[in-house]
Scaffold this motif. Structure first.
Motif, PDB file in Angstrom:
ATOM      1  N   TYR A 194       0.944  -1.054   0.051  1.00 10.56           N
ATOM      2  CA  TYR A 194       0.059   0.091   0.144  1.00 10.56           C
ATOM      3  C   TYR A 194       0.986   1.250  -0.067  1.00 10.56           C
ATOM      4  CZ  TYR A 194      -3.070   3.540   2.393  1.00 10.56           C
ATOM      5  OH  TYR A 194      -3.598   4.745   2.698  1.00 10.56           O
ATOM      6  N   LEU A 252      11.676  -0.210   5.235  1.00  8.34           N
ATOM      7  CA  LEU A 252      10.783  -0.361   6.122  1.00  8.34           C
ATOM      8  C   LEU A 252      10.048  -1.784   6.147  1.00  8.34           C
ATOM      9  CD1 LEU A 252       9.705   0.908   8.835  1.00  8.34           C
ATOM     10  CD2 LEU A 252       8.150   2.004   7.550  1.00  8.34           C
ATOM     11  N   GLY A 253       9.150  -1.881   4.982  1.00  6.72           N
ATOM     12  CA  GLY A 253       8.335  -2.820   4.871  1.00  6.72           C
ATOM     13  C   GLY A 253       8.960  -4.319   5.003  1.00  6.72           C
ATOM     14  N   GLU A 271      11.645  -4.706   6.707  1.00 10.83           N
ATOM     15  CA  GLU A 271      11.972  -4.874   8.220  1.00 10.83           C
ATOM     16  C   GLU A 271      10.782  -5.252   8.789  1.00 10.83           C
ATOM     17  OE1 GLU A 271      13.728  -1.808  10.746  1.00 10.83           O
ATOM     18  OE2 GLU A 271      14.821  -1.298   8.626  1.00 10.83           O
ATOM     19  N   VAL A 272       9.683  -5.085   8.765  1.00  8.42           N
ATOM     20  CA  VAL A 272       8.769  -5.026   9.504  1.00  8.42           C
ATOM     21  C   VAL A 272       8.224  -6.815   9.186  1.00  8.42           C
ATOM     22  CG1 VAL A 272       6.082  -4.869   9.769  1.00  8.42           C
ATOM     23  CG2 VAL A 272       7.563  -2.994   9.595  1.00  8.42           C
ATOM     24  N   ARG A 299       9.589   2.157  -1.927  1.00  3.71           N
ATOM     25  CA  ARG A 299       9.229   1.311  -0.516  1.00  3.71           C
ATOM     26  C   ARG A 299       8.059   0.297  -0.749  1.00  3.71           C
ATOM     27  NH1 ARG A 299       6.903   5.402   3.541  1.00  3.71           N
ATOM     28  NH2 ARG A 299       5.131   5.218   1.872  1.00  3.71           N
ATOM     29  N   GLN A 347       8.186  -4.557  -1.409  1.00  2.62           N
ATOM     30  CA  GLN A 347       7.838  -5.648  -0.498  1.00  2.62           C
ATOM     31  C   GLN A 347       7.341  -6.897  -1.186  1.00  2.62           C
ATOM     32  OE1 GLN A 347       4.586  -3.809   2.343  1.00  2.62           O
ATOM     33  NE2 GLN A 347       5.505  -1.848   1.581  1.00  2.62           N
ATOM     34  N   ARG A 380       4.813  -7.894  -2.847  1.00  5.89           N
ATOM     35  CA  ARG A 380       3.511  -8.464  -2.643  1.00  5.89           C
ATOM     36  C   ARG A 380       2.695  -8.411  -3.881  1.00  5.89           C
ATOM     37  NH1 ARG A 380       1.623  -6.765   2.759  1.00  5.89           N
ATOM     38  NH2 ARG A 380       3.397  -7.215   4.000  1.00  5.89           N
ATOM     39  N   SER A 416      -0.438  -1.951   7.204  1.00  5.34           N
ATOM     40  CA  SER A 416      -0.616  -2.703   5.742  1.00  5.34           C
ATOM     41  C   SER A 416       0.557  -3.552   5.486  1.00  5.34           C
ATOM     42  CB  SER A 416      -0.658  -1.610   4.531  1.00  5.34           C
ATOM     43  OG  SER A 416       0.475  -1.362   4.400  1.00  5.34           O
ATOM     44  N   MET A 417       1.785  -3.326   6.254  1.00  6.44           N
ATOM     45  CA  MET A 417       3.040  -3.931   6.065  1.00  6.44           C
ATOM     46  C   MET A 417       2.908  -5.046   6.943  1.00  6.44           C
ATOM     47  SD  MET A 417       5.818  -0.939   5.910  1.00  6.44           S
ATOM     48  CE  MET A 417       6.088  -0.084   4.361  1.00  6.44           C
ATOM     49  N   ARG A 425       5.198  -3.206  17.458  1.00  4.82           N
ATOM     50  CA  ARG A 425       6.085  -2.655  16.371  1.00  4.82           C
ATOM     51  C   ARG A 425       5.868  -1.169  16.086  1.00  4.82           C
ATOM     52  NH1 ARG A 425      10.541  -4.555  13.318  1.00  4.82           N
ATOM     53  NH2 ARG A 425      11.026  -2.622  12.335  1.00  4.82           N
TER      54      ARG A 425
END
Lengths: 249, 252
Positions: A76, A95-96, A98-99, A143, A147, A149, B153-154, B160
Motif C-alpha cells: 500500500y 521499512l516494509g 524490516e517489518v 518502498r 515488499q 506483494r 498494511s505491512m 512494532r
C-alpha cells in the motif's frame, strides 16, 4: 482467472453504506484505475484490502484465495508519501521488509538494485526532508514495490505534486511499469492520469460507492507524450469525464 | 548564537541587579536583612568550598531523582498509550498526585524514608514525572494516521508500530516536557533537603538563614539557579544529538 477479485463488497459505518455491492477485477500484470468523486469511498476500498477495515459483507480474493485466509497480499502506498522523517532514505525504503522480518543487510541488498531506476542513487543517507516532492514520491513507490506483494495499491500518489512534477512522474511511472509489469490498482481523481496509465478504468459513483462504468483503455503501449493527442485517448477521456459529471448531478 | 538574542535579557538583569545594589547601599534595611549583590558575590566566593560541598549532594539527588522520573514517566506513558482502561484508571490519579502540596508531603517523605538520598530522589521524581508523562502521551497521539495505516498494511503489530512510529513522533514533545520538568528538579531536591538532610544546598540555606547570613542564603540561591540553567542547556544538547534529522530541513 483474475489476480484480484472483489465481489459484492459492502461496507457501512454506523448503518450508513459507503461501499455498495462493489465488484471489480484486476488481472495479473494489469494496471487498473479507480476514478471517482472525492469522498466516494475509494480510500475505504483500500482500507478493506489492506485489512484495516473488515467488510460488512462480500468477498475479496487474491489468486482465488479469500483475503481473510491469507492477509497481507497488498503493498500500500498512502496519499501522502508517509516517509518517516527520522529515518534516512535507505531505512525508509527497507521499512516494509524490516517489518516482515527480513534482516537489515538482506533488505538493503534487495533495495540497492532499484535505487538507480527510481533516481535515488546518492540519496540513501539523506533524510526525507532533503528530497524534492517528486523524489519523495519515487521513494515511497520504491518502498511499496520492494515488499514483493502481489498487488500494488496506490492511493492518489501524485495528488499533492505540482502539475509539472506530476506530468513528469506519470511519464516516469509508465516507463518503469513497462519494465516491471506490476499488478496495480490506482486511485485517482485525475481523468487524464487514469487514461494515460491504465489498461482499464473503473468509475465509482458518489456515496455509497458502486461501479457505474468500466472502460477498457486499449491504447498501444508504451505510452508517450504522443498518446495524449491520440483521438482514442481524447474520446475515452471525454467519455469518462461525462460519466463522472453525470454522476455528480 | 547571535548577541541580539541575549542582549535584551542581559540588559534587564543588569538593570535589576543595579537597582538592588543601589537600594541595599542606601541602608534602608541593613546588610543582614538585604545584602547587596556585591556582598552576596564576595561572601559566596569566600565560602565557595562549602557551597560546592553542598551543591554536589543536591546535584546528585537531582540527577538520581530525574533518572527515576524518566523511567517512571516513560513506563506510565506506555501503559496509558497501550490501554484505554489503564488510561482512564491512571490519568485522574496522576493529576490528583500533582495537586498535593509539596510543603506538606516533603517532611512526611523524610519521616518515612530517613535523611539519606532516597527521600530526595523520590521527591524529585514526584515533582518531575508528570510533565514528562503528559508530553509523551500527547506526542504519541500526534502520530500520523497515514503512516500508521502504512505500517499496518505491512503487517506491523501494535508494539512494532509503537516503537517504530509512535515513540519517534513523540520525541519533540518529550523534549518540551523534559525542559519543563528539569526546571522543577533542582527546586524539588532543595525542598526535600529543606525538610531534613545532613548535606545539600537546602539544608545549607536553612542553616545560613538561622544564623542570619542572608548573603549566604542568596549565594546558595544563585548556585541552585546556575545548576538549573546548566541542566536546561543540557536538554538542548541532548535533543540535538537525539534528533539529527530535525536540522536537515534544507535540500542538498
Amino acid at each position: 482467472m483474475s489476480k484480484l477479485e472483489i465481489r459484492n463488497l459492502n461496507r457501512s459505518f454506523d448503518g450508513v453504506p459507503v461501499l455498495k455491492d462493489l465488484t471489480l477485477d484486476v488481472a495479473e500484470g494489469e494496471f487498473v484505475s479507480i476514478l471517482g468523486p472525492s469522498g466516494s469511498g475509494k480510500s475505504t476500498t483500500f482500507s478493506v484490502l489492506t485489512g484495516a477495515l473488515p467488510p460488512t459483507s462480500g468477498e475479496v480474493r487474491v489468486d482465488g484465495v479469500p483475503l481473510a485466509e491469507r492477509p497481507g497480499r497488498f503493498a500500500y502506498m498512502p496519499q501522502k508519501d508517509a516517509l518517516l522523517p527520522w529515518r534516512r532514505v535507505l531505512d525508509n525504503l527497507t521499512l516494509g521488509l524490516e517489518v516482515a522480518g527480513v534482516r537489515r543487510k538482506e533488505a538493503r541488498r534487495k533495495v540497492e538494485p532499484l535505487l538507480d531506476v527510481f533516481g535515488l542513487t546518492g540519496y540513501e543517507r539523506s533524510y526525507p526532508a532533503q528530497l524534492s516532492g517528486g523524489m519523495r514520491q519515487r521513494a515511497a513507490l520504491l518502498r511499496t514495490v520492494v515488499q514483493d506483494r502481489e498487488v500494488l495499491l496506490l492511493d492518489e500518489p501524485f495528488g499533492a505534486l505540482d502539475a509539472l512534477t506530476r506530468a513528469r512522474m506519470q511519464q516516469w511511472i509508465e516507463r518503469v511499469w513497462e519494465e516491471y509489469r506490476w499488478t496495480v490498482l490506482l486511485i485517482t481523481h485525475d481523468v487524464r492520469e487514469a487514461v494515460f496509465l491504465s489498461d482499464r478504468v473503473y468509475v465509482f459513483s458518489p456515496r455509497p460507492a458502486t461501479v457505474v462504468k468500466c472502460v477498457e483503455v486499449g491504447l498501444p503501449r508504451p505510452r508517450t507524450l504522443a498518446s495524449y493527442t491520440d483521438p482514442a485517448f481524447t474520446r475515452i477521456e471525454a467519455e469518462l469525464l461525462e460519466t463522472l459529471l453525470e454522476e455528480e448531478r | 548564537m547571535r548577541p541580539g538574542r541575549w542582549l535584551p535579557s542581559l540588559a534587564l538583569v543588569a538593570l535589576l541587579v543595579a537597582a538592588w545594589q543601589l537600594y541595599a547601599a542606601s541602608g534602608a534595611l541593613g546588610d543582614d536583612v538585604l545584602p547587596g549583590p556585591s556582598r552576596v558575590l564576595s561572601q559566596g566566593w569566600e565560602h565557595r568550598a562549602t557551597l560546592l560541598d553542598n551543591a554536589l549532594p543536591t546535584l546528585r539527588a537531582t540527577l538520581a531523582g530525574f533518572a527515576l522520573s524518566l523511567t517512571v514517566g516513560f513506563a506510565l506513558s506506555v501503559l496509558i498509550d497501550l490501554s484505554g482502561v489503564l488510561r482512564r484508571a491512571l490519568m485522574p490519579v496522576l493529576i490528583v498526585s500533582q495537586t498535593l502540596p509539596l510543603i506538606a508531603i516533603a517532611p512526611l517523605v523524610v519521616l518515612w524514608f530517613g535523611f539519606d538520598l532516597l527521600p530526595k530522589v523520590l521527591l524529585v521524581a514526584f515533582v518531575t514525572f508528570f510533565p514528562i508523562t503528559v508530553a509523551l502521551v500527547e506526542g504519541y497521539g500526534a502520530t500520523d494516521r497515514d503512516s500508521q495505516a502504512l505500517l499496518r498494511s505491512m503487517g506491523a503489530g501494535r508494539w512494532r508500530i509503537f516503537r517504530t512510529l509512535r515513540v519517534p513522533t513523540a520525541l519533540p514533545y518529550f523534549f518540551a516536557g523534559l525542559r519543563i520538568a528539569i526546571t522543577y528538579a533542582v527546586v524539588g531536591a532543595i525542598f526535600a533537603e529543606y525538610a531534613g538532610a545532613t548535606e545539600g544546598l537546602g539544608i545549607y540555606m536553612q542553616n545560613a538563614k538561622n544564623s542570619f547570613r542572608t548573603d549566604l542564603v542568596l549565594a546558595a540561591v544563585g548556585v541552585s539557579a546556575a545548576l538549573t540553567l546548566a541542566l536546561f542547556a543540557l536538554t538542548y544538547a541532548v535533543e540535538r544529538l537525539a534528533t539529527p534529522w530535525a536540522r536537515k530541513g534544507e535540500r542538498t
